[in-house]
Write an enzyme that holds these catalytic residues in place. Sequence first.
Site, short mmCIF file in Angstrom:
data_model
loop_
_atom_site.label_atom_id
_atom_site.label_comp_id
_atom_site.label_asym_id
_atom_site.label_seq_id
_atom_site.Cartn_x
_atom_site.Cartn_y
_atom_site.Cartn_z
N CYS A 131 0.85 -1.20 0.00
CA CYS A 131 0.00 0.00 0.00
C CYS A 131 0.89 1.24 0.00
CB CYS A 131 -0.93 0.02 1.22
SG CYS A 131 -1.86 1.55 1.30
N GLY A 266 -9.53 -4.00 -10.91
CA GLY A 266 -9.57 -2.99 -9.85
C GLY A 266 -10.31 -1.74 -10.23
#
Length: 305
Positions: A131, A266
């Site tokens: 992330c 995504g």
Amino acid sequence: MVNTKVSLSGWELDNPVIPASGTFGYGYEFAELYDINCLGTFSFKGTTKEPRFGNPTPRIAECPAGMINSVGLQNPGVDAVINEELPKLAKCFDKKVIANVSGFSIDEYAYTCELLDKQEQVGLLEVNVSCPNVHNGGMSFGTDPECAAAVTKAVKAVTTKPVYIKLTPNVTDIVSVAKACEQAGADGISMINTLLGMRIDLRTKKPVIANKMGGFSGSAILPVAVRMIYQVYEAVNIPIIGMGGVGSAHDVIELMLAGASAVQVGAANLVDPFICKKIIEDLPKEMEKYNIDDLSKIIGGAHNG
Ligand code: SIN
């Protein structure tokens, strides 16, 4: 009749199409739109030990052929996921799900994975060491092969289900990180997470995103994903879940030819919430167009000869 079935570490999926973590909530939100049992499976929102409010807003910046996000792992925490989100999902999804986990220390990764590993509904753990939107965690684990290996080892020590490590493309050599994870016991690799990006508003002359930078995703990054999956496939002997800019059945096949055993979708979910259903419906036609009768047989096909 074409065969769209694929498998991930012994887990057979009806098709390779998997909505990516952070773009499909905990699933039941999308079940209001269509029967999500058509999916291969999906990866739920990145979950941490404690609840997280996420980063300050604005968190999203639009870009040509993509977007930047800096959500900051907003989630209700692992206890609420187990006690509230998974029971709601059970009412509308008959398949097992991918549990996406983030952390701020090796112990936190292990703690959260150990709890989720015990859940009947979880088929596989996807450990996010990539992330780009948090400090002291996330991507900092995934840019160093030794740190990524340490997280892998700690999670493997307390879990029984397949563990896939989700890698960042924000490195010079993704192959060395993938190999370190494999050596540390990873059952598979998920790749790629977003590319670190930034936009500046010409009126304010300041960064658009409150956190200044964020993860760039969308169709613009597909060629980067194809290249990195191709490189990692050559170097490891564990399955790869491919992702990065996928928006069509054509893109799914392209990532599989590069080496992906299954494919996540995504940013495209945020543009069209029905996109995964459409891709699944389109797959057989697209397979026929390219004389493919069995998807599982094309994995890594671009490496032959
Ligand atoms: C976020 O919640 O900031 C996105 C998660 C990620 O990119 O790994």
